[in-house]
Design an enzyme around this catalytic site. Sequence first.
Site, PDB file in Angstrom:
ATOM      1  N   CYS A 237       0.821  -1.212   0.000  1.00  0.00           N
ATOM      2  CA  CYS A 237       0.000   0.000   0.000  1.00  0.00           C
ATOM      3  C   CYS A 237       0.852   1.258   0.000  1.00  0.00           C
ATOM      4  CB  CYS A 237      -0.947  -0.006   1.201  1.00  0.00           C
ATOM      5  SG  CYS A 237      -2.517  -0.832   0.828  1.00  0.00           S
TER       6      CYS A 237
ATOM      7  N   LYS B 272       0.726   3.256  -3.306  1.00  0.00           N
ATOM      8  CA  LYS B 272      -0.479   3.945  -3.769  1.00  0.00           C
ATOM      9  C   LYS B 272      -0.152   5.377  -4.186  1.00  0.00           C
ATOM     10  CE  LYS B 272      -4.386   3.280  -1.589  1.00  0.00           C
ATOM     11  NZ  LYS B 272      -5.421   3.117  -0.541  1.00  0.00           N
TER      12      LYS B 272
ATOM     13  N   ASP C 117     -16.141   5.892  -0.965  1.00  0.00           N
ATOM     14  CA  ASP C 117     -16.043   5.136   0.285  1.00  0.00           C
ATOM     15  C   ASP C 117     -15.052   4.002   0.068  1.00  0.00           C
ATOM     16  OD1 ASP C 117     -16.755   3.890   2.845  1.00  0.00           O
ATOM     17  OD2 ASP C 117     -18.562   5.127   2.722  1.00  0.00           O
TER      18      ASP C 117
ATOM     19  N   ASP D 228     -10.411  -7.059 -17.270  1.00  0.00           N
ATOM     20  CA  ASP D 228      -9.275  -7.186 -18.188  1.00  0.00           C
ATOM     21  C   ASP D 228      -8.252  -6.131 -17.822  1.00  0.00           C
ATOM     22  OD1 ASP D 228      -7.728  -8.155 -20.262  1.00  0.00           O
ATOM     23  OD2 ASP D 228      -9.403  -8.218 -21.666  1.00  0.00           O
TER      24      ASP D 228
ATOM     25  N   ASP E 129     -16.344  -7.760 -23.669  1.00  0.00           N
ATOM     26  CA  ASP E 129     -16.846  -9.004 -23.066  1.00  0.00           C
ATOM     27  C   ASP E 129     -18.295  -8.863 -22.633  1.00  0.00           C
ATOM     28  OD1 ASP E 129     -14.592 -10.574 -23.391  1.00  0.00           O
ATOM     29  OD2 ASP E 129     -13.677  -9.892 -21.525  1.00  0.00           O
TER      30      ASP E 129
ATOM     31  N   GLY F  41     -12.187   2.227  -7.843  1.00  0.00           N
ATOM     32  CA  GLY F  41     -11.005   1.548  -8.348  1.00  0.00           C
ATOM     33  C   GLY F  41      -9.820   1.700  -7.423  1.00  0.00           C
ATOM     34  N   HIS F  42      -8.635   1.553  -7.980  1.00  0.00           N
ATOM     35  CA  HIS F  42      -7.398   1.611  -7.203  1.00  0.00           C
ATOM     36  C   HIS F  42      -6.287   2.145  -8.086  1.00  0.00           C
ATOM     37  CE1 HIS F  42      -4.551   0.465  -4.035  1.00  0.00           C
ATOM     38  NE2 HIS F  42      -3.759   0.040  -5.005  1.00  0.00           N
ATOM     39  N   THR F  43      -5.393   2.949  -7.500  1.00  0.00           N
ATOM     40  CA  THR F  43      -4.243   3.487  -8.234  1.00  0.00           C
ATOM     41  C   THR F  43      -2.972   3.192  -7.463  1.00  0.00           C
ATOM     42  OG1 THR F  43      -4.536   5.640  -7.156  1.00  0.00           O
ATOM     43  CG2 THR F  43      -5.560   5.354  -9.313  1.00  0.00           C
TER      44      THR F  43
ATOM     45  N   ASP G 251     -15.776 -12.223 -28.216  1.00  0.00           N
ATOM     46  CA  ASP G 251     -14.948 -11.167 -28.805  1.00  0.00           C
ATOM     47  C   ASP G 251     -13.577 -11.736 -29.110  1.00  0.00           C
ATOM     48  OD1 ASP G 251     -14.265 -11.216 -25.979  1.00  0.00           O
ATOM     49  OD2 ASP G 251     -13.129  -9.388 -26.350  1.00  0.00           O
TER      50      ASP G 251
END
Length: 747
Positions: free
Chosen positions: A406, A409, A438, A456, A479, A529-531, A617
Amino acid sequence: MKSSVQIDRDLVLIGGGHAHVAVIKAFGMRAVPGVRLSVISRDLMTPYSGMVPGFLAGHYSLEQSHVDLQRLCRFASARLLHASATHIDMDGRSVHCTGRPPVAFDMLSIDTGSTPSTFGIEGAREHAIPIKPIDGFLRAVTAIEDKLRTNPGVFRIVIIGGGAGGVELCLSMQYRLTGLLIKRGENPDRVQFTLISYSAYLLPQHAASVRAHLHRELEQRGVKVRLFQPVTAIKADHLLLADGTLVHCDAAILTTHAEAPKWLRDNALARDARGFILVNNCLQSLSHENVFAAGDIAAIQGRPLAKSGVYAVRQGPVLLQNIRNKLTGKTLRPYRPQKRTLALISVGSENAVASYGRFSLHGPLIWRLKDRIDRRWMRKYQQLPEMPGVVFAQTANAPDMRCGGCGAKVAADILQRVLAGLPRTSHPGVILGLNAPDDAAIIAPPIGKYLVQTADHFRAFIDDPYVMGKITATHCLNDIYAMGAEPHSALAMVTLPFGPEAKLEYDLSSLLKGVCEVLETAGAPLIGGHTAEGMELSLGLAINGFSDPGSCLQKSGALAGDVLILTKPLGTGALFAADMRAKAKAQWIEQAMAAMLQSSGPAAQCLREFGARACTDVSGFGLLGHLGEMLRSSQLSAAIELDSLPALPGVIETMSNGIFSTLHPANLRNGETLLNPDTHMQSHAKYDLLFDPQTAGGLLASVPQDKAQACIKALRELGYAWTAIIGGIQPRVQGESLAALRASNDF
């Protein structure tokens, strides 16, 4: 593409002019550590002014007379941003462009050329054809040719401007169009040219002997010359001169003196009375020391120069050295323009005129000299060295080690600023999303719907984070569409290359803006999401979708007798492998990008309407790999028509040169086990397309044969121009391979 590079400064070039191509190539040979080079250009193929008349006359091809910026930028590991600049925000240090987020810079250079002046000519913007920008002018020439083919009457062309550019253009077009008519067995005299100049002389900056020779050349070629007659108005079918004379015309072409592009007017840069950027003798802006300009767009204080490509070419090495010196804190070098320049003026045929002060010569020998000089200059940007290795550059500001877990991040304040710039719209079923971030998002599935989910993720294969975001989102939505579901919402997983906070924020903002544009069009907002930081840019999306229980499409479900429809062309894997080696042409990559950015949403809806029974696809495992999944699910086999496979321009040539995606060998190994053992088809030009991995590829569907042609027609009307029937489903005999290949199209 460079990776593992600590970036702390952005050098942005606006335009792909003659001086800038020298800078780009030199950065490919020797980069400045810690500096990221980006090129903003409205054209991927940038013309060399010395060869444009020869191109018009038909002596050179497009590739011979234009620099391929896609290849050049890839060689230099430079980001090529295909867009038109519209405004420079000097306070915010960013370039605003059409159709994309602003581009941040620490240092800026401008080499965009000029445009013909329309000052004092009523109706010029509405009815005249300016010679610049060249791409627009060339489209107009094609339209003129089409009119000549379809209109049997006289076609009158007026060239406005009696300088060297106007005379060259007139003679080159006259040579081209009369040659076209002669080739068709028609009277060449039905295309008529008039050259109009407000000056009392043609080519007033050249010697009398040059003017006299070119005047005779125009007369002998049947071109009517009107001197000292300013044009005051241009209408749809005629123009007016200052003395009231009306001149009928079917096309009016502007080659008047140069003026600065309109988009430069609204910025803080110092400019001269005509709008050109004022620079000192080091090509540095008089008002902003971090800005340079070269070529026609620049005006050197106290040293007015003609707007000529000769000066732009000579400015290239000086501009390069001064950009390097400014970046490294060294003294700038003055540019000293030559007192006289040698002008080589082509006359359409393989003849030319040499003009140097009071000296002049003309004839085929001068053409050969000009041809040799021009080709030698172009070779510098067409015959590039092999790609240099990856540059690992560490700057003084870069820490020796970066944390994992972490601790990797992206900082919270960066993330907050980026998210604040993204759209915040309410969406049915989203209880918690980016409107009230949140620990996790909350969605409420509609009653009676199936939840369809997919994920993906892949590393960046292009350098533009905004376009990368759009392509990734388009790919990830495939998809959902292939399952017959409607996209609802998405989560993003982003890894950003190590860098200063400002660079991280810019890249993340550009990336997510691209993602959100595509998602919003699909009706699926980004809800979380996450960065994190990492060695290179990568992006993934998890997409949520919903479908009615009875409307889901799966890989299984095909029936014997169905035909196989593919909605997009194949070849992105090999083409981008070539692009990474600077072996792909700009027009190839441009068309591949357009195919990848096309949403499969309308195609999926169309396939459902025409009774598609199975769908998938085409992505990383290639056409044959994904077809194999369909066939295994249904215990059927298929016949594939190799001739019918839609192929992106350039991919057959690329594969014939031995350039493939790194996943191609594994796909080939796995895919050949699906094929009929008859291997004579391996020599077919399109055989390797079966194994090429696709990014944002098309949908492959099994459709009832009696509905197939109507489905193809509907798909093409929706814009899927490459849609094709590529084969059919057939019963599987025990022991038979899943797929057989054929060359001819029997479906």
